[in-house]
Design a protein around this motif. Structure first.
Motif, PDB file in Angstrom:
ATOM      1  N   GLY A 278     -25.468 -12.979  24.675  1.00 21.57           N
ATOM      2  CA  GLY A 278     -24.391 -12.937  23.703  1.00 21.57           C
ATOM      3  C   GLY A 278     -24.090 -11.589  23.114  1.00 21.57           C
ATOM      4  N   ALA A 279     -24.613 -10.526  23.671  1.00 26.65           N
ATOM      5  CA  ALA A 279     -24.283  -9.207  23.147  1.00 26.65           C
ATOM      6  C   ALA A 279     -22.816  -8.905  23.420  1.00 26.65           C
ATOM      7  N   PRO A 280     -22.086  -8.380  22.435  1.00 27.41           N
ATOM      8  CA  PRO A 280     -20.652  -8.078  22.640  1.00 27.41           C
ATOM      9  C   PRO A 280     -20.494  -6.883  23.586  1.00 27.41           C
ATOM     10  N   LEU A 281     -19.928  -7.123  24.755  1.00 26.62           N
ATOM     11  CA  LEU A 281     -19.755  -6.083  25.768  1.00 26.62           C
ATOM     12  C   LEU A 281     -18.292  -6.011  26.165  1.00 26.62           C
ATOM     13  N   THR A 282     -17.805  -4.811  26.348  1.00 24.51           N
ATOM     14  CA  THR A 282     -16.441  -4.608  26.836  1.00 24.51           C
ATOM     15  C   THR A 282     -16.423  -4.824  28.346  1.00 24.51           C
ATOM     16  N   GLY A 283     -15.220  -4.841  28.892  1.00 22.40           N
ATOM     17  CA  GLY A 283     -15.086  -4.974  30.340  1.00 22.40           C
ATOM     18  C   GLY A 283     -15.774  -3.842  31.075  1.00 22.40           C
ATOM     19  N   ASP A 284     -15.627  -2.637  30.546  1.00 20.70           N
ATOM     20  CA  ASP A 284     -16.302  -1.502  31.193  1.00 20.70           C
ATOM     21  C   ASP A 284     -17.817  -1.643  31.125  1.00 20.70           C
ATOM     22  N   ASP A 285     -18.304  -2.163  29.973  1.00 19.13           N
ATOM     23  CA  ASP A 285     -19.755  -2.380  29.863  1.00 19.13           C
ATOM     24  C   ASP A 285     -20.221  -3.395  30.903  1.00 19.13           C
ATOM     25  N   LEU A 286     -19.469  -4.479  31.058  1.00 13.56           N
ATOM     26  CA  LEU A 286     -19.847  -5.497  32.037  1.00 13.56           C
ATOM     27  C   LEU A 286     -19.817  -4.933  33.454  1.00 13.56           C
ATOM     28  N   ALA A 287     -18.807  -4.163  33.784  1.00 14.53           N
ATOM     29  CA  ALA A 287     -18.736  -3.563  35.118  1.00 14.53           C
ATOM     30  C   ALA A 287     -19.937  -2.652  35.357  1.00 14.53           C
ATOM     31  N   GLU A 288     -20.288  -1.896  34.324  1.00 15.33           N
ATOM     32  CA  GLU A 288     -21.451  -1.019  34.436  1.00 15.33           C
ATOM     33  C   GLU A 288     -22.730  -1.826  34.672  1.00 15.33           C
ATOM     34  N   ALA A 289     -22.879  -2.922  33.929  1.00 18.14           N
ATOM     35  CA  ALA A 289     -24.073  -3.751  34.067  1.00 18.14           C
ATOM     36  C   ALA A 289     -24.135  -4.390  35.440  1.00 18.14           C
ATOM     37  N   LEU A 319     -11.381 -10.669  33.801  1.00 17.80           N
ATOM     38  CA  LEU A 319     -12.432  -9.744  34.246  1.00 17.80           C
ATOM     39  C   LEU A 319     -12.430  -9.551  35.768  1.00 17.80           C
ATOM     40  N   ALA A 320     -11.607 -10.335  36.485  1.00 14.39           N
ATOM     41  CA  ALA A 320     -11.588 -10.214  37.947  1.00 14.39           C
ATOM     42  C   ALA A 320     -11.263  -8.796  38.391  1.00 14.39           C
ATOM     43  N   ASP A 321     -10.527  -8.070  37.566  1.00  8.56           N
ATOM     44  CA  ASP A 321     -10.141  -6.721  37.973  1.00  8.56           C
ATOM     45  C   ASP A 321     -11.301  -5.732  37.942  1.00  8.56           C
ATOM     46  N   VAL A 322     -12.412  -6.090  37.260  1.00  8.58           N
ATOM     47  CA  VAL A 322     -13.518  -5.138  37.159  1.00  8.58           C
ATOM     48  C   VAL A 322     -14.685  -5.509  38.071  1.00  8.58           C
ATOM     49  N   VAL A 323     -14.549  -6.592  38.855  1.00  4.86           N
ATOM     50  CA  VAL A 323     -15.684  -7.018  39.678  1.00  4.86           C
ATOM     51  C   VAL A 323     -15.709  -6.345  41.039  1.00  4.86           C
ATOM     52  N   ALA A 324     -14.660  -5.650  41.413  1.00  5.91           N
ATOM     53  CA  ALA A 324     -14.570  -5.133  42.780  1.00  5.91           C
ATOM     54  C   ALA A 324     -15.701  -4.165  43.104  1.00  5.91           C
ATOM     55  N   ALA A 325     -15.901  -3.158  42.239  1.00  9.09           N
ATOM     56  CA  ALA A 325     -16.940  -2.155  42.521  1.00  9.09           C
ATOM     57  C   ALA A 325     -18.338  -2.778  42.590  1.00  9.09           C
ATOM     58  N   PRO A 326     -18.704  -3.668  41.638  1.00  9.42           N
ATOM     59  CA  PRO A 326     -20.007  -4.306  41.768  1.00  9.42           C
ATOM     60  C   PRO A 326     -20.160  -5.131  43.047  1.00  9.42           C
ATOM     61  N   LEU A 327     -19.123  -5.876  43.431  1.00 10.71           N
ATOM     62  CA  LEU A 327     -19.216  -6.673  44.653  1.00 10.71           C
ATOM     63  C   LEU A 327     -19.340  -5.783  45.885  1.00 10.71           C
ATOM     64  N   ALA A 328     -18.659  -4.662  45.866  1.00 12.33           N
ATOM     65  CA  ALA A 328     -18.808  -3.723  46.988  1.00 12.33           C
ATOM     66  C   ALA A 328     -20.247  -3.252  47.113  1.00 12.33           C
ATOM     67  N   GLY A 357      -9.233  -1.798  43.012  1.00 11.13           N
ATOM     68  CA  GLY A 357     -10.349  -2.691  43.312  1.00 11.13           C
ATOM     69  C   GLY A 357     -10.319  -3.163  44.744  1.00 11.13           C
ATOM     70  N   ARG A 358      -9.123  -3.520  45.250  1.00  9.34           N
ATOM     71  CA  ARG A 358      -9.005  -3.933  46.648  1.00  9.34           C
ATOM     72  C   ARG A 358      -9.481  -2.823  47.590  1.00  9.34           C
ATOM     73  N   ALA A 359      -9.106  -1.596  47.247  1.00  8.99           N
ATOM     74  CA  ALA A 359      -9.518  -0.468  48.106  1.00  8.99           C
ATOM     75  C   ALA A 359     -11.035  -0.319  48.116  1.00  8.99           C
ATOM     76  N   ALA A 360     -11.671  -0.519  46.950  1.00 10.50           N
ATOM     77  CA  ALA A 360     -13.125  -0.404  46.889  1.00 10.50           C
ATOM     78  C   ALA A 360     -13.797  -1.439  47.786  1.00 10.50           C
ATOM     79  N   VAL A 361     -13.285  -2.676  47.756  1.00 13.62           N
ATOM     80  CA  VAL A 361     -13.854  -3.721  48.610  1.00 13.62           C
ATOM     81  C   VAL A 361     -13.580  -3.412  50.074  1.00 13.62           C
ATOM     82  N   ARG A 362     -12.350  -2.942  50.371  1.00 12.98           N
ATOM     83  CA  ARG A 362     -11.979  -2.662  51.755  1.00 12.98           C
ATOM     84  C   ARG A 362     -12.885  -1.590  52.359  1.00 12.98           C
ATOM     85  N   GLU A 363     -13.218  -0.576  51.569  1.00 15.61           N
ATOM     86  CA  GLU A 363     -14.081   0.503  52.074  1.00 15.61           C
ATOM     87  C   GLU A 363     -15.513   0.031  52.306  1.00 15.61           C
TER      88      GLU A 363
END
Length: 859
Positions: A278-289, A319-328, A357-363
């Protein structure tokens, strides 16, 4: 009154309590007198015992108490109390702390504080002998302890008798608990929150005796300082015992995030749980984590990151827009299961991703196995079904190294031979062969001149060997031949007595016979002009033309070759005939010439059997699990030449030899690499801690020898491939593969048997085969894996080997890279079982590829 005499008697009688009482009554002048006399008494007492005795330890308590009471300066007392002779290396903690404190009680407070600081700085370990006295003095004086990590580790190792709450050192040392090195190791076994430090510290926080922030913030600061899992184990347990609230976690959210990329696994797990709670995290924080977790090597953490990502995006689709880099990142996971989960998530949330994000997954698609890549590529290429991404294919094999190089010739002058014998030293088969050949040739040319040049610099070094029961090394025989040439041998006809009488391995026996016949020829004056068996190449080969030339020299001189020398020379002839040399040999008239002219390379058959003691073949020991009694029984035979030493070399193997000469054996059979490997096979599995293992040197020599490779050669290479201490074995595999002579199927079977027997670890096998595949031997690795899988795959109800899933994954990758096709029954049966384990996933992946209808190479 004779105060010193009375004190001396109490010391010699070792009456510590009475001595303490007497010392407390001394005046200042009497103390100075005792202090002046103590060093003399110590010297006298020391002289009563042998230097290796610990008798002085019995006087340690009375001597320490006397010095503490009478010596003037704090530095002098600190040195006196901890003299080395007062305690042996294995001594425990001091048992006289109370007595020492009593005699120190009358000293000024500043003096005792000075002593306390000096004792602290002398400490070297948490269990140091002086720890108890140092802590007691610190508590008595109230002085601020000097900054010394060992003191803190000792403090936590010896909790105060009065309890932690009332310990005077608590406020001063508690902050250092999270900074001092060694504290984590001292408390690593603390695991019960109902007792010890895990109960005391949270209790102090709950009562307000210490601040919670001191403890929670201290744990976080310790995590951020880094360390091993052992160093941080206690602090993880303490953090969980404190159970920080969401508000406390939120205050340190950035610190928790910083732990995710590189902290030890338990620390990263802790941080993940607290942040998800339950820690308050921004989208960037979640992407980083998520990116940090999905980059981790631990599957548990990658799995946790994927679960966190899935739950978060389901709860907040934006948040779907920030998951690309982690999934890659997750596409590169070493688990098929995790890669599949990452693909499912990427496909599920492609609609919410932006172009970046699409480009990150594609690469990152190229990091996936081809079948998963084909699912992702069309979706992330603008909706157009594209060609499947090109699968990674390793580079081709590098060209094989040259099989043989010319060997340096024997010494041509007495000076060269002297340097080889006495200066350089005869180490290894090449130097021994060169020295033996040089000795024979130069002695036949000028025996007296050679003897004058070979005078050893330290002759007594060579005589000890005549007191032995037998000579088991080739160097003994060479030294004896030199001494006989000098006319200085302590014993004549030693060759009759010094030959070992018990059975020896055939190559060892041949070596000793060659040395013995040279020694005998030196004594009897029957040395030939030269030796026949001296190699011309570093594989041990003797070129056929050179052997015939040597025979021509002997025949012209009317000399006979030495018997063992001739037989060794025959075993060193190349397998490919030399027509010119054969024609010259046919013109020789001596018996040795006729033997060489008629010589054809024998082809003995070899077998290798795994046994569990005397209980039968390999399936028996696998069923019974008798790992510690496994024996390898090689044999070769079926060929008889009529030459006794040749037939011995081509016969069954014996396990009786000097380990020093194991590396020599392939050079004695350069035309029969499989036979040499069969002789080495009994030494592949070490049975005693001090045995020298067969290593890459022998494996490479066998690989460069001629002749078809079989089970023995495969076993030798398999054993060194499975040993992480022998990284050179990879080069042996690649060179043999590049030459097209790698026995892949037999190698795979022997590797599987070694893993099943517990002789090598699966993780080491996977590492070296993966490196070989990426080095260009991917087709060979596939054939090795295909032969190993029938042995390694578990039967119904069996537990699989640790790491088998990674081996199957490597097999699947190698099969894809090489385009292998063709169903394997054992793989089909294993793939049909129910379950979702990594092993089953990888087995199904391999089976699907092998049975796919797309075109490819048949294997």
């Amino acid at each position: 009154m004779d105060h010193w005499g009375e004190i001396r008697k109490l010391i010699e009688a070792r009456h510590a309590e009475r001595l303490t009482e007497r010392l407390e009554t001394l005046g200042e002048d009497d103390r100075k007198e005792v202090a002046a006399r103590l060093p003399e008494l110590l010297k006298e007492l020391r002289g009563r015992f042998d230097r290796w005795d610990d008798g002085l330890v019995d006087y340690a308590v009375v001597l320490r108490v006397a010095g503490a009471a009478t010596l003037g300066g704090a530095a002098a007392v600190a040195s006196w109390l901890y003299r080395r002779e007062y305690a042996p290396r294995w001594a425990g903690a001091d048992n006289d702390v109370d007595l020492v404190l009593r005699v120190l009680a009358g000293r000024p407070a500043a003096w005792r504080a000075d002593l306390a600081g000096r004792l602290v700085l002398r400490l070297r370990r948490a269990d140091d002998r002086g720890m108890a006295l140092a802590l007691a003095l610190l508590r008595e004086t109230g002085v601020t302890p000097p900054p010394h990590d060992v003191l803190v580790a000792g403090w936590v190792s010896t909790p105060p008798a009065a309890g932690l709450r009332d310990d005077p050192l608590l406020d001063q040392l508690l902050p250092r608990l999270f900074e001092a090195e060694g504290v984590g190791r001292a408390l690593q076994w603390e695991n019960d929150p109902r007792r010890g430090w895990l109960r005391a510290l949270p209790g102090l926080a709950d009562s307000g005796r210490v601040k919670r922030e001191t403890l929670t913030g201290g744990c976080l600061s310790r995590f951020l300082r880094g360390g091993t899992g052992i160093d941080l184990r206690f602090f993880v347990r303490l953090h969980e015992a404190l159970d920080p609230s969401p508000a406390e976690v939120a205050a340190h959210a950035r610190d928790y995030l910083r732990l995710l990329p590189a902290a030890p696994g338990p620390v990263a797990e802790l941080a993940t749980r607290r942040l998800r709670a339950g820690a308050p995290l921004t989208g960037d924080d979640l992407a980083e984590a998520w990116e940090a977790l999905l980059f981790r090597a631990e599957r548990k953490l990658v799995r946790a990151g994927l679960a966190w990502l899935r739950a978060s995006v389901r709860r907040e689709p934006r948040l779907a827009d920030v998951v690309a880099a982690p999934l890659a990142r997750a596409f590169a996971a070493d688990s098929r299961e995790l890669q599949e989960q990452a693909v499912e998530l990427a496909l599920a949330h492609v609609g919410g991703m932006g172009e970046e994000g699409r480009a990150a997954v594609r690469e990152a698609v190229e990091l996936l196995p081809p079948d998963l890549g084909r699912r992702v590529a069309p979706v992330f290429d603008g909706g157009v079904v594209a060609e499947a991404p090109p699968a990674y294919v390793p580079p081709p094999l590098p060209p094989a190294a040259e099989r043989a190089r010319p060997l340096e010739p024997p010494p041509g002058t007495p000076g060269e031979l002297r340097r080889l014998l006495w200066d350089d030293g005869v180490r290894g088969w090449q130097r021994w062969e060169r020295a033996l050949a040089g000795l024979v040739t130069l002695a036949a040319r000028d025996r007296d001149g050679l003897a004058a040049a070979l005078e050893p610099p330290h002759r007594q070094w060579t005589y000890w060997q005549y007191r032995e029961e037998s000579w088991r090394t080739a160097g003994h025989w060479l030294t004896a031949a030199v001494l006989s040439l000098l006319g200085d041998a302590p014993e004549q006809r030693a060759w009759l007595r010094m030959m070992p009488v018990h059975r020896l391995a055939a190559p060892h026996r041949l070596l000793l016979h060659r040395g013995a016949e040279v020694l005998r020829a030196v004594e009897e004056g029957g040395l030939p002009p030269l030796l026949l068996a001296t190699p011309t190449h570093d594989t041990g080969h003797v070129a056929a033309a050179e052997l015939v030339r040597r025979l021509e020299v002997l025949e012209a001189a009317g000399a006979k070759p030495l018997a063992a020398d001739l037989q060794q020379a025959l075993l060193r002839l190349p397998r490919i005939p030399d027509p010119g040399a054969a024609a010259r040999a046919a013109r020789l008239t001596s018996p040795a010439g006729r033997i060489v002219a008629a010589w054809t390379c024998p082809e003995p058959g070899t077998t290798l059997e795994w046994r569990c003691g005397d209980e039968g073949p390999e399936h028996d020991w696998r069923d019974r699990g008798h790992r510690h009694t496994i024996a390898l029984v090689p044999s070769c035979g079926g060929v008889r030449t009529g030459l006794p030493l040749v037939d011995l070399m081509l016969g069954d193997a014996e396990r009786h030899a000097d380990p020093e000469h194991l590396a020599w054996w392939p050079s004695m059979l350069p035309a029969h690499g499989e036979v040499a490997a069969a002789h080495l096979a009994p030494y592949v599995l070490r049975r005693h801690w001090n045995e020298e293992p067969v290593g890459p040197e022998q494996a490479l020599a066998v690989a460069r020898a001629e002749g078809p490779a079989g089970a023995a050669s495969a076993l030798l290479l398999a054993r060194v491939l499975g040993d992480p201490r022998m990284p050179e074995s990879l080069e042996v595999l690649l060179e043999t593969a590049a030459r097209g002579e790698l026995p892949e199927r037999e190698l795979g079977r022997q590797l599987a048997l070694l893993v099943s027997a517990g002789e090598v670890r699966m993780v080491d096998v996977v590492a070296v085969l993966d490196a070989a595949a990426r080095g260009g031997a991917y087709e060979q690795v596939w054939r090795i894996a295909a032969a190993a899988l029938p042995v390694l795959l578990p039967r119904p109800g069996e537990r699989p080997h640790n790491g088998l899933a990674r081996f199957v994954a490597l097999a699947a990758s190698a099969a894809e890279w090489s385009g292998a096709r063709g169903e394997l029954p054992e793989v089909r049966a294993a793939a049909a079982r129910k379950g979702t384990s990594d092993l089953l996933r990888e087995t199904r992946r391999l089976h699907d590829h092998l049975t796919a209808t797309t075109s490819g190479k048949e294997r």
